[in-house]
Design an enzyme around this catalytic site. Structure first.
Site, PDB file in Angstrom:
ATOM      1  N   ILE A  28      -0.176  -0.751  12.048  1.00 22.41           N
ATOM      2  CA  ILE A  28       0.984  -0.024  11.521  1.00 22.41           C
ATOM      3  C   ILE A  28       1.529  -0.642  10.245  1.00 22.41           C
ATOM      4  O   ILE A  28       2.450  -0.103   9.643  1.00 22.41           O
ATOM      5  CB  ILE A  28       2.113   0.061  12.570  1.00 22.41           C
ATOM      6  CG1 ILE A  28       2.547  -1.336  13.003  1.00 22.41           C
ATOM      7  CG2 ILE A  28       1.681   0.910  13.759  1.00 22.41           C
ATOM      8  CD1 ILE A  28       3.737  -1.342  13.946  1.00 22.41           C
ATOM      9  N   GLY A  29       1.001  -1.757   9.823  1.00 22.46           N
ATOM     10  CA  GLY A  29       1.493  -2.384   8.607  1.00 22.46           C
ATOM     11  C   GLY A  29       0.636  -3.560   8.220  1.00 22.46           C
ATOM     12  O   GLY A  29      -0.127  -4.093   9.031  1.00 22.46           O
ATOM     13  N   ASP A 165      13.889 -14.533   1.418  1.00 21.83           N
ATOM     14  CA  ASP A 165      13.022 -13.374   1.146  1.00 21.83           C
ATOM     15  C   ASP A 165      13.681 -12.094   1.646  1.00 21.83           C
ATOM     16  O   ASP A 165      13.033 -11.253   2.267  1.00 21.83           O
ATOM     17  CB  ASP A 165      11.655 -13.564   1.793  1.00 21.83           C
ATOM     18  CG  ASP A 165      10.595 -12.625   1.191  1.00 21.83           C
ATOM     19  OD1 ASP A 165      10.845 -12.100   0.084  1.00 21.83           O
ATOM     20  OD2 ASP A 165       9.548 -12.422   1.822  1.00 21.83           O
TER      21      ASP A 165
END
EC number: 2.7.11.1
Length: 951
Positions: A28-29, A165
């Site tokens: 999915i990623g 981040d």
């Protein structure tokens, strides 16, 4: 954490691999070092996200980051932080079982905001809080997400953590608690605890935000400083980009960029690399402006601007941040059932962990805070457009008041706008930003009044009218700044065309056209002898001309001196010769050449592009008075210099373009008429080119077109500043100046007007071709093998903007593809070939053209976009060295500039020697041949000295 998008669009390659009590399903990623899969908890059937990291791909530092992330996640329990369920390690992988966030990340949410209603869990949200057509998210949704992000950041700050981040890709979303409570369709996501899906702040009917990816996070007390370069460049704080030591305040900058992107739909600063990004940030001078079509309240804009300060000490402090009304106050504009259910209790307790304080959460839900005084949708709109009705004394006291002349968004006198790194084509970039002073001058030129926001319904409020007027000016300036960004180049095109129309329609210039011109002659201004204007007329449409193969009227004879190419344009034969020189190396590299008509053979060559300049130049044959050049003439020279360099770069780009998109059969023939190629073969754009070759050619053409656009933009900005100055001074007509000065001003006005019209036409043409090349590049990248680095699935998430309408949307370029590098290499190759031919005394005019073109290319490489009127180039390398000692110019450091300057000086020397040689040859050829003595023959008797009578 790898960015996750809804499974309907990104699921692929089912795995069904067992890891402990979990099963790995489809992907999915994908991030830089990890792949995220949808997983299933076998005993319960609940969904989880499994982050799988291949240890073989990690060096020691990355492994340390991974273990740090695991330890941090184990210690964090907060509803707005992604929870770690389990961790399993094998000999080759580490698998992190984490909360499954089915709505993907915030970046995907913003990008697909126009299609969110298709998701059943978001339908009610869109119905109540529709997304704006232009910009980012609805203001209510922005405040909701910002509150939840602030809650997570406060939780981290209380524990001395710095995330390092924070970006939209690391902010994951799950459906709202209300929707999950009533929806029983399909498997549920696994919960870390009952409290993990109960928001600390925000609205129960809106999606819930969770902060993820702690791979770069570390424990950093407020007195400590770090100096590791990490995070995503677009969201990095300037101190990190400068490789300086930094502290927790670096996260404040990143939060500000996320807030700005939620409000506008784009980051506040965009660039191809961190060097260019840092320059844009520093030259912006902390002036954060918002697009005119984004409507947000003052307090939201205030906190965004206070985050985005380039100096950490100037930013909002953490206590001020967590106490700001946007964080602590109610969300205005709520409708329907959201009004009584608003959760506004802050989470500033140092021990605000859900597991430790469940009773506090229950009390919050049982005793909601009374709704604010203003809760209607109309009142929200009134506040959005400037009527800041006080909700409470506390909130009103904290609301910043923006007044004209004291707005943080107004440009200052020291502003220097960023310019695109002509060296690097942006991933998301870039036309160059020009100087802010030019933006202030150029913004009103040709801009329709109707484009500015109108608030006629509140014209009876003088104070608000003044504020709105200031806002309109700021927004107009922001439009111009955004227009100079590469990704918003369409707006720049609007500005270019509007300014050109204004100059063309000016009655003052029209009147000036009837004033007799003062005879003058610059040594660099030579038009075609058989042309009364000294140049070629502009055709109605070059785009139609290229499409249909129409030829232009023939104009003979090149200009007398090719050295004048830097100041004025070239005749068709000169342009053809330049094109021939430019395409020479392509024949050797790619094996692709143009037909004879495209390289200038034949009496009436079909032009690839309109040679510069297609406007009247001063009449030839007149001698000036050799007085020092005036300011108007200097502006003319600078504009024409920049435009000529853009023309050379454009010609180079055309070499790539014609290899990608061949001419139609009607144009692709030589002097003997159409060739025998089949039409289908001629129209096959990819004939003989591999997919990788198409990608490389497209990238090279795109960066060269961008460079050409930047030079054209600079020419237009210089003309815009001159036009505004003349409008203020009213001296174009020259009615009150001495005769010679008046004539000089008239001629300068005419030439600048002609240059502006040429730049406008060329700008539109380059823009259109750049878009075609972009589309071809994106399509070719999709055809690459999936394991190829250039395939879209392997692009970095932060650089991946697919499906946009701007010229660079969806473009990710290979590392090392830069306009400067291409131009420098081509200039070297052309000059070397010319030197060989010169030594062999072959094609000396062609050598001169090659030298001249190489010089113009190198000058374009060294072009300083920060100087509207550049200082005169010094022939001395030592003086040039002193001028560029200040650091980088357009992303080129001093060492590289020094090398380019050396090569440039050598080529200039060769050109000077060549001209002397050609002059000697010309004089020798012009001399009459020596007469040979004639011998008389009379009767076969040869005269002798003896036969000569005595004197």
């Amino acid at each position: 954490m790898a960015s996750k998008t809804p499974s309907s669009s990104s699921s692929r390659r089912p795995r069904n691999v067992g890891v402990g009590s979990f099963t790995i399903n489809e992907e999915i990623g994908k991030g830089s070092f990890a792949t995220v899969y949808r997983g299933t908890h076998v005993p319960s059937g609940s969904l989880v996200a499994i982050k799988s990291v291949n240890l073989g791909r990690l060096n020691k530092k990355l492994k340390d980051n991974l273990y740090v992330e695991i330890e941090i996640l184990k210690s964090l329990h907060h509803p707005h932080i992604v929870a770690l369920m389990d961790c399993r390690e094998s000999t080759s992988h580490i698998h992190l079982m984490m909360e499954y966030c089915e709505l993907g990340d915030l970046s995907y949410f913003i990008k697909k905001r126009d299609k969110l209603a298709d998701n059943p869990s978001l339908f009610d949200m869109i119905r109540k809080y529709p997304m704006p057509v232009d910009g980012g998210l609805n203001q209510v949704v922005v405040r909701h997400f910002f509150k939840q992000l602030s809650s997570a950041m406060e939780f981290l700050r209380d524990r001395d953590f710095v995330h390092r981040d924070v970006k939209p890709q690391n902010l994951l979303l799950i459906p709202s608690p209300d929707w999950m409570a009533k929806s029983k369709n399909g498997p549920e996501a696994m919960k870390a605890s009952k409290e993990s899906i109960v928001p600390m702040v925000g609205i129960n009917s809106l999606p819930m935000l969770k902060l993820a990816d702690f791979g770069f996070a570390r424990s950093l007390p407020s007195t400590s400083l770090a100096e590791t370069l990490c995070g995503s460049p677009l969201y990095m704080a300037p101190e990190i980009l400068r490789y300086e030591k930094y502290d927790a305040r670096a996260d404040l900058w990143s939060i500000g960029t996320v807030l700005y992107e939620m409000m506008t739909g784009k980051p506040p600063f965009r660039a191809a690399n961190h060097v260019e990004l840092l320059r844009k940030i520093e030259q912006n001078e902390d002036e954060i402006r918002f697009p005119s079509k984004t409507v947000f309240s003052r307090d939201l804009k205030d906190i965004a601007r206070r985050f985005l300060k380039k100096r950490p000490e100037d930013r909002i402090t953490f206590p001020e941040y967590f106490a700001h009304p946007v964080v602590t106050g109610p969300i205005p504009g709520l409708v329907g059932e959201d009004l009584p259910k608003e959760i506004i209790t802050p989470s500033r307790s140092p021990e605000a962990s859900v597991a430790r304080h469940p009773s506090l959460r229950e009390r919050q839900r049982e005793n909601p805070t009374p709704k604010p005084v203003e809760t209607t949708y109309e009142s929200l709109i009134a506040r959005d457009i400037g009527e800041q009705a006080p909700r409470s004394p506390h909130i009103e006291a904290n609301q910043p008041v923006e007044i004209p002349g004291h707005k943080s968004g107004r440009p200052g006198s020291r502003d220097r706008p960023s310019a695109i790194s002509a060296a690097t084509a942006p991933n998301v970039d870039t036309l160059p930003r020009q100087r802010d002073r030019t933006e202030r001058h150029y913004a009103p030129i040709g801009r329709p009044v109707s484009r500015k926001p109108s608030y006629d319904e509140q014209a009876n409020l003088p104070v608000q009218e003044e504020i709105r007027s200031s806002d309109s000016i700021t927004e107009a300036e922001q439009d111009v700044r955004d227009a100079r960004e590469y990704v918003l180049v369409e707006k720049k095109a609007v500005e270019v065309n509007a300014f050109a129309d204004e100059m063309a329609a000016s009655p003052r210039l029209a009147h000036a056209n009837h004033i007799p011109k003062q005879p003058t002659r610059r040594h660099t201004s030579m038009g075609a002898p058989n042309s009364t204007s000294g140049a070629v007329a502009v055709p109605p449409s070059r785009a139609v001309q290229k499409a249909q193969g129409n030829t232009r009227p023939d104009t003979s004879s090149a200009r007398n001196s090719y050295g004048s190419y830097g100041k004025t344009g070239s005749s068709p034969s000169t342009a053809s010769a330049i094109a021939k020189a430019l395409q020479g190396a392509s024949v050797r590299v790619f094996g692709v050449s143009w037909s004879p008509t495209l390289i200038g053979k034949g009496p009436s060559p079909q032009q690839l592009y309109n040679p510069y300049p297609a406007y009247p130049t001063p009449n030839t044959g007149f001698i000036g008075d050799a007085r020092p050049i005036d300011e108007d003439q200097r502006v003319v020279n600078v504009i024409e210099d920049s435009a000529t360099r853009s023309d050379v770069v454009y010609g180079f780009a055309e070499v790539k373009y014609r290899q990608l998109i061949p001419l139609a059969p009607s144009m692709n023939h030589g002097l003997g008429g159409p060739n025998n190629e089949k039409v289908g073969d001629a129209m096959d754009e990819d004939d003989g080119l591999t997919v990788e070759a198409i990608v490389n050619l497209s990238e090279e053409a795109l960066v060269l077109y961008v460079k050409s656009l930047s030079l054209l933009s600079k020419s237009m900005d210089i003309a815009g500043a001159w036009w505004l100055r003349k409008n203020r001074g009213g001296v174009i007509s020259g009615g009150h100046t001495p005769g010679s000065d008046s004539s000089s001003a008239v001629q300068a006005g005419n030439r600048i007007n002609g240059a502006v019209q040429w730049v406008r036409t060329r700008f539109n043409e380059v823009l259109e071709k750049a878009e075609l090349v972009r589309l071809k590049l994106v399509e070719a990248q999709k055809r690459l093998p999936e394991d190829h680095p250039g395939h879209p699935s392997n692009h970095a998430t932060a650089s991946k903007i697919v499906g946009g309408s701007s010229t660079t949307d969806g473009v990710v370029l290979s590392s090392g593809i830069t306009a400067e590098k291409l131009m420098y290499d081509r200039a070297l190759e052309m000059s070397r070939t010319a030197a060989i031919n010169e030594l062999a005394n072959e094609d000396l005019p062609g050598c001169e053209i090659s030298y001249t073109t190489a010089i113009r290319m190198l000058e374009a490489v060294l072009e300083n976009d920060e100087e509207l009127i550049p200082r005169k180039r010094s022939p001395s390398l030592r003086e040039d060295k002193e001028k560029c000692d200040g650091g980088e110019v357009n992303g080129i450091n001093f060492g590289d500039r020094k090398d380019v300057l050396k090569v440039l000086q050598m080529i200039r020397t060769r050109l000077h020697v060549l001209k002397k040689k050609m002059a000697v040859i010309a004089r020798h050829q012009s001399m009459p041949p020596p007469s040979s003595p004639r011998h008389s023959h009379s009767g076969g008797t040869t005269p002798t000295i003896a036969n000569t009578p005595p004197h």
